[in-house]
Design a protein around this motif. Sequence first.
Motif, PDB file in Angstrom:
ATOM      1  N   THR A  20       0.788  -0.891   0.384  1.00 14.48           N
ATOM      2  CA  THR A  20      -0.122   0.004   0.046  1.00 14.48           C
ATOM      3  C   THR A  20       0.551   1.509   0.099  1.00 14.48           C
ATOM      4  O   THR A  20       0.506   2.500  -0.376  1.00 14.48           O
ATOM      5  CB  THR A  20      -1.080  -0.285   1.672  1.00 14.48           C
ATOM      6  OG1 THR A  20      -0.523   0.397   2.678  1.00 14.48           O
ATOM      7  CG2 THR A  20      -2.209  -1.155   1.647  1.00 14.48           C
ATOM      8  N   GLU A  75      -9.133   5.543   9.660  1.00 16.03           N
ATOM      9  CA  GLU A  75      -9.758   6.021  10.550  1.00 16.03           C
ATOM     10  C   GLU A  75     -10.604   7.562   9.980  1.00 16.03           C
ATOM     11  O   GLU A  75      -9.932   7.773   8.609  1.00 16.03           O
ATOM     12  CB  GLU A  75      -8.778   7.216  11.837  1.00 16.03           C
ATOM     13  CG  GLU A  75      -9.210   8.366  12.414  1.00 16.03           C
ATOM     14  CD  GLU A  75      -9.539   8.319  13.450  1.00 16.03           C
ATOM     15  OE1 GLU A  75      -8.786   7.039  13.952  1.00 16.03           O
ATOM     16  OE2 GLU A  75      -9.892   8.930  14.397  1.00 16.03           O
ATOM     17  N   THR A  76     -12.277   7.395  10.101  1.00 21.13           N
ATOM     18  CA  THR A  76     -12.502   8.821   9.420  1.00 21.13           C
ATOM     19  C   THR A  76     -13.737   8.799   9.515  1.00 21.13           C
ATOM     20  O   THR A  76     -14.197   8.707  10.806  1.00 21.13           O
ATOM     21  CB  THR A  76     -12.529   7.648   7.733  1.00 21.13           C
ATOM     22  OG1 THR A  76     -13.439   9.228   7.259  1.00 21.13           O
ATOM     23  CG2 THR A  76     -14.062   6.931   7.847  1.00 21.13           C
ATOM     24  N   ARG A  80     -15.527  15.269   7.706  1.00 17.86           N
ATOM     25  CA  ARG A  80     -13.900  16.011   8.624  1.00 17.86           C
ATOM     26  C   ARG A  80     -13.821  17.182   7.866  1.00 17.86           C
ATOM     27  O   ARG A  80     -13.860  16.832   6.540  1.00 17.86           O
ATOM     28  CB  ARG A  80     -13.707  14.033   8.082  1.00 17.86           C
ATOM     29  CG  ARG A  80     -12.048  14.541   8.789  1.00 17.86           C
ATOM     30  CD  ARG A  80     -11.693  13.279   8.260  1.00 17.86           C
ATOM     31  NE  ARG A  80      -9.974  12.875   9.059  1.00 17.86           N
ATOM     32  CZ  ARG A  80      -9.280  11.989   9.634  1.00 17.86           C
ATOM     33  NH1 ARG A  80      -9.507  11.219   8.706  1.00 17.86           N
ATOM     34  NH2 ARG A  80      -8.183  11.999   9.505  1.00 17.86           N
ATOM     35  N   ALA A 104      -9.846   7.441  -1.529  1.00 17.01           N
ATOM     36  CA  ALA A 104      -8.835   6.877  -0.354  1.00 17.01           C
ATOM     37  C   ALA A 104     -10.625   6.996   0.622  1.00 17.01           C
ATOM     38  O   ALA A 104     -10.758   7.466   1.532  1.00 17.01           O
ATOM     39  CB  ALA A 104      -7.970   7.436   0.398  1.00 17.01           C
ATOM     40  N   ALA A 106     -12.224   5.059   2.464  1.00 21.03           N
ATOM     41  CA  ALA A 106     -12.574   4.199   3.376  1.00 21.03           C
ATOM     42  C   ALA A 106     -13.389   3.319   3.862  1.00 21.03           C
ATOM     43  O   ALA A 106     -13.948   3.077   2.462  1.00 21.03           O
ATOM     44  CB  ALA A 106     -11.376   5.007   4.925  1.00 21.03           C
ATOM     45  N   GLU A 110     -16.835   9.259   3.768  1.00 27.57           N
ATOM     46  CA  GLU A 110     -16.590  10.744   3.161  1.00 27.57           C
ATOM     47  C   GLU A 110     -17.592  11.408   1.434  1.00 27.57           C
ATOM     48  O   GLU A 110     -18.039  12.292   1.591  1.00 27.57           O
ATOM     49  CB  GLU A 110     -14.459  10.870   2.459  1.00 27.57           C
ATOM     50  CG  GLU A 110     -14.078  12.022   2.072  1.00 27.57           C
ATOM     51  CD  GLU A 110     -12.794  11.820   1.592  1.00 27.57           C
ATOM     52  OE1 GLU A 110     -12.638  10.329   0.994  1.00 27.57           O
ATOM     53  OE2 GLU A 110     -11.871  12.512   2.711  1.00 27.57           O
ATOM     54  N   ASP A 132     -11.342   2.413  -2.218  1.00 36.12           N
ATOM     55  CA  ASP A 132     -10.083   2.779  -0.922  1.00 36.12           C
ATOM     56  C   ASP A 132      -9.020   0.974  -1.712  1.00 36.12           C
ATOM     57  O   ASP A 132      -9.556   0.775  -2.519  1.00 36.12           O
ATOM     58  CB  ASP A 132     -10.530   1.931  -0.055  1.00 36.12           C
ATOM     59  CG  ASP A 132      -9.600   2.192   1.278  1.00 36.12           C
ATOM     60  OD1 ASP A 132     -10.061   3.581   1.892  1.00 36.12           O
ATOM     61  OD2 ASP A 132      -8.939   1.324   1.238  1.00 36.12           O
ATOM     62  N   VAL A 133      -7.652   0.841  -1.006  1.00 38.58           N
ATOM     63  CA  VAL A 133      -7.329  -0.683  -1.399  1.00 38.58           C
ATOM     64  C   VAL A 133      -7.567  -1.201  -0.880  1.00 38.58           C
ATOM     65  O   VAL A 133      -7.390  -2.404  -0.844  1.00 38.58           O
ATOM     66  CB  VAL A 133      -6.018  -0.323  -1.286  1.00 38.58           C
ATOM     67  CG1 VAL A 133      -5.766  -0.068   0.779  1.00 38.58           C
ATOM     68  CG2 VAL A 133      -4.509  -1.005  -1.616  1.00 38.58           C
ATOM     69  N   ASN A 188      -5.583   0.285  -5.877  1.00 38.15           N
ATOM     70  CA  ASN A 188      -4.910   1.046  -5.202  1.00 38.15           C
ATOM     71  C   ASN A 188      -4.123   2.469  -5.884  1.00 38.15           C
ATOM     72  O   ASN A 188      -3.279   2.070  -7.033  1.00 38.15           O
ATOM     73  CB  ASN A 188      -3.838  -0.290  -5.881  1.00 38.15           C
ATOM     74  CG  ASN A 188      -2.943   0.028  -4.224  1.00 38.15           C
ATOM     75  OD1 ASN A 188      -1.874   1.309  -4.099  1.00 38.15           O
ATOM     76  ND2 ASN A 188      -2.012  -1.608  -3.962  1.00 38.15           N
ATOM     77  N   LEU A 189      -4.127   2.952  -4.720  1.00 37.00           N
ATOM     78  CA  LEU A 189      -2.954   4.077  -5.674  1.00 37.00           C
ATOM     79  C   LEU A 189      -2.011   4.246  -6.562  1.00 37.00           C
ATOM     80  O   LEU A 189      -1.023   4.635  -6.790  1.00 37.00           O
ATOM     81  CB  LEU A 189      -3.272   5.486  -4.560  1.00 37.00           C
ATOM     82  CG  LEU A 189      -4.584   6.076  -4.465  1.00 37.00           C
ATOM     83  CD1 LEU A 189      -4.850   7.287  -2.859  1.00 37.00           C
ATOM     84  CD2 LEU A 189      -5.074   7.066  -5.835  1.00 37.00           C
ATOM     85  N   ARG A 205      -7.302  12.445   0.933  1.00 30.71           N
ATOM     86  CA  ARG A 205      -7.049  13.132   2.123  1.00 30.71           C
ATOM     87  C   ARG A 205      -6.982  12.262   3.252  1.00 30.71           C
ATOM     88  O   ARG A 205      -7.549  10.656   3.261  1.00 30.71           O
ATOM     89  CB  ARG A 205      -8.229  13.825   2.928  1.00 30.71           C
ATOM     90  CG  ARG A 205      -8.716  15.026   1.577  1.00 30.71           C
ATOM     91  CD  ARG A 205      -9.740  15.546   2.342  1.00 30.71           C
ATOM     92  NE  ARG A 205     -11.392  14.828   3.202  1.00 30.71           N
ATOM     93  CZ  ARG A 205     -12.185  15.323   3.978  1.00 30.71           C
ATOM     94  NH1 ARG A 205     -11.222  16.390   4.519  1.00 30.71           N
ATOM     95  NH2 ARG A 205     -13.121  15.039   4.341  1.00 30.71           N
ATOM     96  N   ASN A 206      -5.847  12.604   3.787  1.00 26.46           N
ATOM     97  CA  ASN A 206      -5.182  11.635   5.188  1.00 26.46           C
ATOM     98  C   ASN A 206      -4.855  10.419   4.689  1.00 26.46           C
ATOM     99  O   ASN A 206      -5.149   8.976   5.787  1.00 26.46           O
ATOM    100  CB  ASN A 206      -6.596  11.727   6.532  1.00 26.46           C
ATOM    101  CG  ASN A 206      -6.728  13.020   6.620  1.00 26.46           C
ATOM    102  OD1 ASN A 206      -6.174  14.021   6.674  1.00 26.46           O
ATOM    103  ND2 ASN A 206      -8.097  13.571   6.292  1.00 26.46           N
TER     104      ASN A 206
HETATM  105  C1  LIG Z   1      -7.188   7.643   7.264  1.00 29.22           C
HETATM  106  S1  LIG Z   1      -7.874   6.957   5.902  1.00 29.22           S
HETATM  107  C2  LIG Z   1      -8.869   8.453   5.465  1.00 29.22           C
HETATM  108  C3  LIG Z   1      -9.661   7.873   5.102  1.00 29.22           C
HETATM  109  C4  LIG Z   1     -10.856   9.350   4.533  1.00 29.22           C
HETATM  110  N1  LIG Z   1     -10.296  10.299   2.980  1.00 29.22           N
HETATM  111  C5  LIG Z   1     -10.544  10.579   5.853  1.00 29.22           C
HETATM  112  O1  LIG Z   1      -9.969  11.582   5.566  1.00 29.22           O
HETATM  113  O2  LIG Z   1     -11.707  10.080   6.750  1.00 29.22           O
HETATM  114  C6  LIG Z   1      -7.495   6.390   5.116  1.00 29.22           C
HETATM  115  C7  LIG Z   1      -7.552   5.180   3.889  1.00 29.22           C
HETATM  116  O3  LIG Z   1      -7.075   5.093   2.861  1.00 29.22           O
HETATM  117  C8  LIG Z   1      -6.615   4.174   1.918  1.00 29.22           C
HETATM  118  N2  LIG Z   1      -5.474   3.542   1.444  1.00 29.22           N
HETATM  119  C9  LIG Z   1      -4.296   3.718   2.347  1.00 29.22           C
HETATM  120  N3  LIG Z   1      -3.080   3.444   1.429  1.00 29.22           N
HETATM  121  C10 LIG Z   1      -3.777   2.992   0.524  1.00 29.22           C
HETATM  122  C11 LIG Z   1      -3.422   3.059  -0.755  1.00 29.22           C
HETATM  123  N4  LIG Z   1      -1.918   2.421  -1.327  1.00 29.22           N
HETATM  124  N5  LIG Z   1      -4.618   3.515  -1.954  1.00 29.22           N
HETATM  125  C12 LIG Z   1      -5.432   2.922  -1.763  1.00 29.22           C
HETATM  126  N6  LIG Z   1      -5.878   3.632  -0.579  1.00 29.22           N
HETATM  127  C13 LIG Z   1      -5.354   3.603   0.555  1.00 29.22           C
HETATM  128  C14 LIG Z   1      -6.980   3.520   3.929  1.00 29.22           C
HETATM  129  O4  LIG Z   1      -7.135   1.593   3.679  1.00 29.22           O
HETATM  130  C15 LIG Z   1      -7.742   3.521   3.885  1.00 29.22           C
HETATM  131  O5  LIG Z   1      -8.982   3.280   4.272  1.00 29.22           O
END
Ligand SMILES: C[S@@+](CC[C@H](N)C(=O)[O-])C[C@H]1O[C@@H](n2cnc3c(N)ncnc32)[C@H](O)[C@@H]1O
Lengths: 274, 121
Positions: A20, A75-76, A80, A104, A106, A110, A132-133, A188-189, A205-206
């Motif tokens: 990830t 966490e979301t 937010r 992303a 979650a 969002e 999301d991944v 997956n980003l 975000r985040n």
């Molecule tokens: C902390 S959450 C933030 C969720 C939302 N964007 C927010 O700001 O409330 C981070 C999210 O990024 C996702 N994530 C982590 N690595 C990723 C990747 N390589 N590609 C896509 N999503 C990813 C995680 O699974 C998680 O759901």
Amino acid sequence: MAGIDSGSARVFAALLEARTGQRIAVGRSWRFEAALGPLLQAHSLDRVDQLAARLIEGKDKQLADRIVDALLNQETSFFRDAGVIEGAVEAVADRAPLRVWCAACATGQEPLSLAMLFAEAGGTMPEIVATDVSSAAISRAREGTYSQFEIQRGLPVRRMVSWFEPAADNHWRASATLLGAIHYRRHNLIADVPPIGEFDLILCRNLLFYFAPHQREQVLARLAGALKPDGFLLLGAGETVIGQSERLRPSARARGLYERVPDPADSNRVYTGR
Amino acid sequence: MKTCLIVDDSKVIRKVARHILEALDFSVSEAGDGREALTHCRQTVPDVILLDWNMPVMSGMEFLRALGEEPMPRRPKVVFCTTENGMAHIRAAIEAGADEYVMKPFDRETLHSKLQIVGVA
Ligand SMILES: C[S@@+](CC[C@H](N)C(=O)[O-])C[C@H]1O[C@@H](n2cnc3c(N)ncnc32)[C@H](O)[C@@H]1O
């Protein structure tokens, strides 16, 4: 519980980063124990090093996916940083058709927040692609059902009664109107090409915060490439493109929004429509 | 410092809520029913009221209606905080003028989030 040994911690950290891009600082490796507890139980194991051994053995093909899911910080909450997403929605709400990518998402709070804001703005409902991944997160997002604790984080009660209905076990489910505007997909980003087509607005975000610098740069370049020439990118509070990407710059339109740096090769092209 | 009046007939709930609110930097007062709460508000108007539904002497709804009829220098924000978690109750509370609604059981984050939504935290 005895602390996690550094060998197992390295195995899990390496797996998470390879899959990830997310990095867990060594000093925060206590998170492994907390996060992996339920998985240990499910596999009737006592200690995380036994789980690490099973992972290395490689017999259980789904184990790595489950470990990655458990380790991701998901966490979301609804709305937010409410001010910035309202600004972002306002910046594009009068466009039609309108495409939004929530990169992303979650467990889905969002994209639902976006859908509520667009619906309340009264214009055309956008097509919202939410990715999301984590496949576990995506299937929860797709269900659109939240516990009493989740539904009360960030969501004003008036919006709750307008857009959600009671479900079993004190849960609340998002209305079909909201869920129908959102397409959920695993993505997956750091590894996958962006969803097809260009977007008016992308939220990411985040999560950039936890990427290594070179990966952050790569992801930002991809996101820039997925934006319409007049599209906007919204990052999390405290995340920036400054010093991370040549292709994006802060936008004067609203706080927290970034826009594409015009490509010199494009300067002779005339963009019609928006 | 923002002020909060907790109105609940359960001592335990008042204690839990007080603990959370003080950690969020509120100055806290307590009332055991609607009547006591009304007396309190006639003396000093808090910034926000955390209001239970079912209480002896005067219920949360009765209090909310009575509060609406009181002449007051400013209106406190009212956040219902109750185990009445059904849609009908929530709608009735909104119609009666409640600003927010917390479904019990609640935790620190829920309370903090709702107080932010009404603009006092
Ligand atoms: C902390 S959450 C933030 C969720 C939302 N964007 C927010 O700001 O409330 C981070 C999210 O990024 C996702 N994530 C982590 N690595 C990723 C990747 N390589 N590609 C896509 N999503 C990813 C995680 O699974 C998680 O759901």
